[in-house]
Design an enzyme around this catalytic site. Structure first.
Site, PDB file in Angstrom:
ATOM      1  N   ASN A  63      15.765  -5.701  73.493  1.00 30.02           N
ATOM      2  CA  ASN A  63      14.730  -4.661  73.649  1.00 30.02           C
ATOM      3  C   ASN A  63      13.313  -5.238  73.654  1.00 30.02           C
ATOM      4  OD1 ASN A  63      14.349  -5.355  71.001  1.00 30.02           O
ATOM      5  ND2 ASN A  63      14.763  -3.333  70.134  1.00 30.02           N
TER       6      ASN A  63
ATOM      7  N   GLU B 132       9.928  -4.075  66.509  1.00 30.42           N
ATOM      8  CA  GLU B 132      10.626  -3.277  67.502  1.00 30.42           C
ATOM      9  C   GLU B 132       9.611  -2.608  68.446  1.00 30.42           C
ATOM     10  OE1 GLU B 132      13.607  -4.010  67.511  1.00 30.42           O
ATOM     11  OE2 GLU B 132      14.822  -3.184  65.896  1.00 30.42           O
TER      12      GLU B 132
ATOM     13  N   ASP C 292      11.548 -13.172  59.390  1.00 28.22           N
ATOM     14  CA  ASP C 292      11.894 -11.854  58.874  1.00 28.22           C
ATOM     15  C   ASP C 292      13.056 -11.958  57.900  1.00 28.22           C
ATOM     16  OD1 ASP C 292      13.706 -12.570  60.848  1.00 28.22           O
ATOM     17  OD2 ASP C 292      13.021 -11.060  62.264  1.00 28.22           O
TER      18      ASP C 292
ATOM     19  N   HIS D 226      12.017  -7.244  71.371  1.00 27.45           N
ATOM     20  CA  HIS D 226      11.390  -7.485  70.062  1.00 27.45           C
ATOM     21  C   HIS D 226      11.238  -8.977  69.781  1.00 27.45           C
ATOM     22  CE1 HIS D 226      15.376  -7.439  67.473  1.00 27.45           C
ATOM     23  NE2 HIS D 226      15.174  -8.607  68.004  1.00 27.45           N
TER      24      HIS D 226
END
Ligand code: PGA
Length: 252
Positions: free
Chosen positions: A140, A147, A73, A142
């Site tokens: 979280n 996400e 990313d 991810h």
């Protein structure tokens, strides 16, 4: 709960051992296939693995010159020269240490982020597809910057970062206002298409995400849970990150 394929989980004593097991995993695949095509992560988690790979290279035991690397990313709008960019991170923490001539990165300054994602997919395909995706995991759940809620069939493209992720990333920037809110991330389907997947996690703050990803239901609420369906998925986690897993054999 859908759990089709048993995940291989290796529990290391700590960060150092996780890093050297991960480096050996990568080096083993490179030995089998010197022109390995790999997706690689930024973040704190893989730094030790990159250092170990650097050590192997210096001792003459690893040649990455024929392998191809794709960053998972990149922040929207940040180019290779921006100190907060993931490209900058990977240059400092990986490329400097090994004989890697280039790392591909999504063109996050291209005005049309959807098109930039599509082009990245093309680059991956023309390299022959990913042999290996190495991943960290967010608190979280991810992977990459996918996400919670991102569809499992997502391909590389623009993503909005959650407030949780933005604050976790603030450490790389001088002021919180500088932290980008958007990024381009490899999609979950793109990652799952890799022939082999290696997930790394270290420390108790990751324990909940690791337990949900590896032993919870397969749900888009926990993006990493999609990996449970991958036929060649290995997780190397240290004892802190594994502390909420139960029922898996411990292995050093
Ligand atoms: P970290 O980030 O390695 O810095 O903990 C992992 C991630 O958010 O994917």
């Amino acid at each position: 709960m859908e759990r089709v394929i048993p995940t291989k989980i290796v529990i290391a004593s700590g960060y150092k051992e996780m890093s050297s097991l991960a480096a050996s995993f990568v080096a083993g695949l490179v030995q089998e296939k010197p022109d390995l095509v790999m997706a690689i992560p930024s973040g704190r988690t893989p730094v030790g693995m990159y250092r170990q790979l650097g050590g192997m290279y210096r001792k003459g035991g690893l040649d990455l010159s024929r392998a191809t690397f794709f960053l998972l990313d990149e922040y929207h709008g940040l180019g290779p020269r921006d100190k907060g960019s993931f490209y900058h991170f990977i240059r400092q923490n990986f490329m400097r240490l090994v004989n890697v001539p280039a790392v591909h990165v999504p063109d996050s300054r291209f005005p049309d982020a959807v098109e930039a994602g599509r082009r990245y997919e093309e680059e991956i395909a023309s390299a022959g597809g990913l042999d290996l995706a190495v991943l960290g995991i967010g608190v979280n759940g991810h992977i990459g910057f996918n996400e919670p809620g991102r569809p499992f069939d997502s391909r590389t493209g623009p993503v909005n970062l959650t407030p949780e992720t933005i604050s976790a990333n603030a450490r790389y920037f001088k002021t919180p206002a500088q932290v980008p809110r958007e990024a381009i991330s490899m999609g979950l389907a793109t990652i799952r298409q890799a022939r082999s997947v290696l997930l790394l996690a270290s420390g108790a703050p990751k324990a909940e995400a690791v337990a949900a990803a590896l032993a919870g239901p397969v749900t888009t609420t926990v993006p990493a849970s999609t990996l449970q369906r991958h036929p060649a998925f290995t997780a190397i986690v240290d004892s802190g990150a594994a502390s909420l897993l139960s029922g898996f054999p411990q292995k050093g």
